[in-house]
Write a protein that holds these residues in place. Structure first.
Motif: not given
Length: 436
Positions: A166-180
């Motif tokens: 989430a921190k290094n990839n702007p595509a996640f917008g700061g939030v990364c859910l493993w399942e998603a």
């Protein structure tokens, strides 16, 4: 090749763990009260303004490394537009407390992992957890003023990994859910990520894994857990299992070290007398008492030490004493008196650059109540917690016992020439807002 990870259907039936981490915490805390620092390269310096311990993304882009000495950076600071700030521990500590209090509103299952990160236990389907992560991100930014990233997964190790993505990839917008994250995308990310990017793996361990042909996180996920246990440790085997989606690292209520507690600082100005060190040791004893009381601990053994600088061309000295206390205690007076056993070993005239105390043989308070003749009146009156409460409300230095309460002669304290105001903990440094 698809890596062996837990299936989404399984994950939906399991409690999830959210890892929330402040981005460049010290730099973000500085920017929270000084918007002029936004977008500018910023470094926060270590004790006595020694070296860069935190770098904003703009400072990293200049090639500034962690640990870079300030005296090397200073000549080019104006050319780069680089801003340096001394460590403002009062401000950082208060912002951290606000951050943790806010996180506690979203889960009763909270583990404070460090000053700028925590784990939360959360439950829900993917369409509920992703909005929850975004809500937490936005709430911290709005109410505390610092940016965070959120990683949510079925295990701590995967939650830390998601936070990194989430921190290094702007595509996640700061939030990364493993399942998603789609399975093929997860596999691709795992195959590209070096194994030393995983929580708890570094240096020598990485080299040993490389010898076995384990270079990426994907390689580690495919490794046989039993082989990993036999060749390395149970701890690393748990990491492998966690990467596969099996929780092995439980949430902890407290992470303070229960084997020892150390207060040690280098001085901005050398202390050259026993009287000067008496004040230093008194203050450290008082601070140690507050920390022990906060965590319900007492100490049975105290070690006090001092040292001259190893880089000066003068006579050097490294005196130390070890004192066995009459009973386990968190009494600030007893701790200070025990630390003063070092004073007869201090030679006036020598320039002492550092001193400290170490408490060992820590035990839970009240485990074995002393007989009445040996009771400590100061502990019965709660002197340690009282000192901590007053200091928390009115600032460090507002109260002190004996030599720790002397206001003059504090030139040995840490050098912080570029410290920003302590906006939230000192009345005379509160920020001023002016209406347009």
């Amino acid at each position: 090749m698809r890596t062996a990870v837990a299936k989404p259907a399984l994950m939906r039936s399991m409690p999830q763990i959210a890892h929330v981490d402040v981005n460049c915490f010290y730099a973000s805390a500085e920017r929270a009260f000084d918007p002029s620092l936004e977008g500018r390269p910023l470094v926060v310096l270590s004790n006595n303004d020694g070296c860069a311990v935190t770098r904003s993304p703009e400072a990293k882009a200049l090639g500034i490394a962690t640990g870079e000495p300030w005296f090397k950076l200073a000549p080019r600071a104006k050319e780069w537009g680089l801003v340096a700030k001394s460590s403002n521990y009062e401000l950082y500590g208060d912002i951290s407390a606000r951050f943790m209090e806010l996180l506690g509103r979203y889960s009763a299952w909270l583990e404070v992992y460090s000053i700028d990160e925590a784990f939360l236990g959360v439950k829900g389907e993917a369409d509920q957890l992703l909005p929850l992560g975004r809500t937490i991100r936005d709430a911290v930014r709005r109410n505390v003023g610092v940016p965070v990233c959120v990683g949510i997964a079925p295990t701590k190790t995967l939650a830390k990994l998601c936070n990194k993505w989430a921190k290094n990839n702007p595509a996640f917008g700061g939030v990364c859910l493993w399942e998603a994250v789609p399975g093929d995308v997860r596999d691709s990310l795992l195959e590209r990520l070096p194994v030393d990017e995983i929580w708890g793996i570094a240096g020598r361990l990485t080299k040993r894994l490389n010898v076995l042909g384990i270079f990426t996180v994907g390689d580690l996920v495919r490794a046989d857990p039993v082989m990993i246990r036999d060749k390395f440790s149970v701890v690393l085997m748990r990491t492998v299992l966690e990467l596969r989606g099996t929780p092995c690292i439980p949430m902890e209520e407290e992470r303070i070290g229960r084997d020892q507690l150390i207060f040690s600082r280098s001085f901005a100005t050398p202390v050259t007398s026993a009287d000067g060190l008496r004040q230093v040791l008194s203050i450290y004893g008082q601070q140690a008492s507050a920390r022990l009381s906060k965590h319900g601990l007492q100490a049975k053994v105290l070690t006090a030490f001092a040292a001259t600088s190893p880089f000066r061309q003068q006579e050097q000295a490294y005196p130390s004493v070890c004192v066995s206390l009459p009973m386990p205690t968190a009494d600030p007076l007893l701790l200070a008196r025990a630390a003063h056993a070092l004073l007869p070993h201090i030679r006036d005239g020598l320039k002492y650059a550092k001193a400290g105390i170490m408490l060992t043989d820590l035990r839970p308070s009240g485990n074995q109540p002393p007989l009445e003749p040996f009771e400590n009146p100061h502990e019965e009156r709660g002197i340690g917690p009282l000192l901590e409460d007053v200091s928390r409300r009115f600032g460090r230095g507002a109260i002190g016992l004996g030599h720790a309460g002397i206001k003059s002669g504090l030139d040995w304290t840490m050098k912080r020439d570029m410290r920003s105001p302590r906006y939230t903990t000192h009345w005379d440094e509160l920020p001023v807002v002016k209406a347009a």
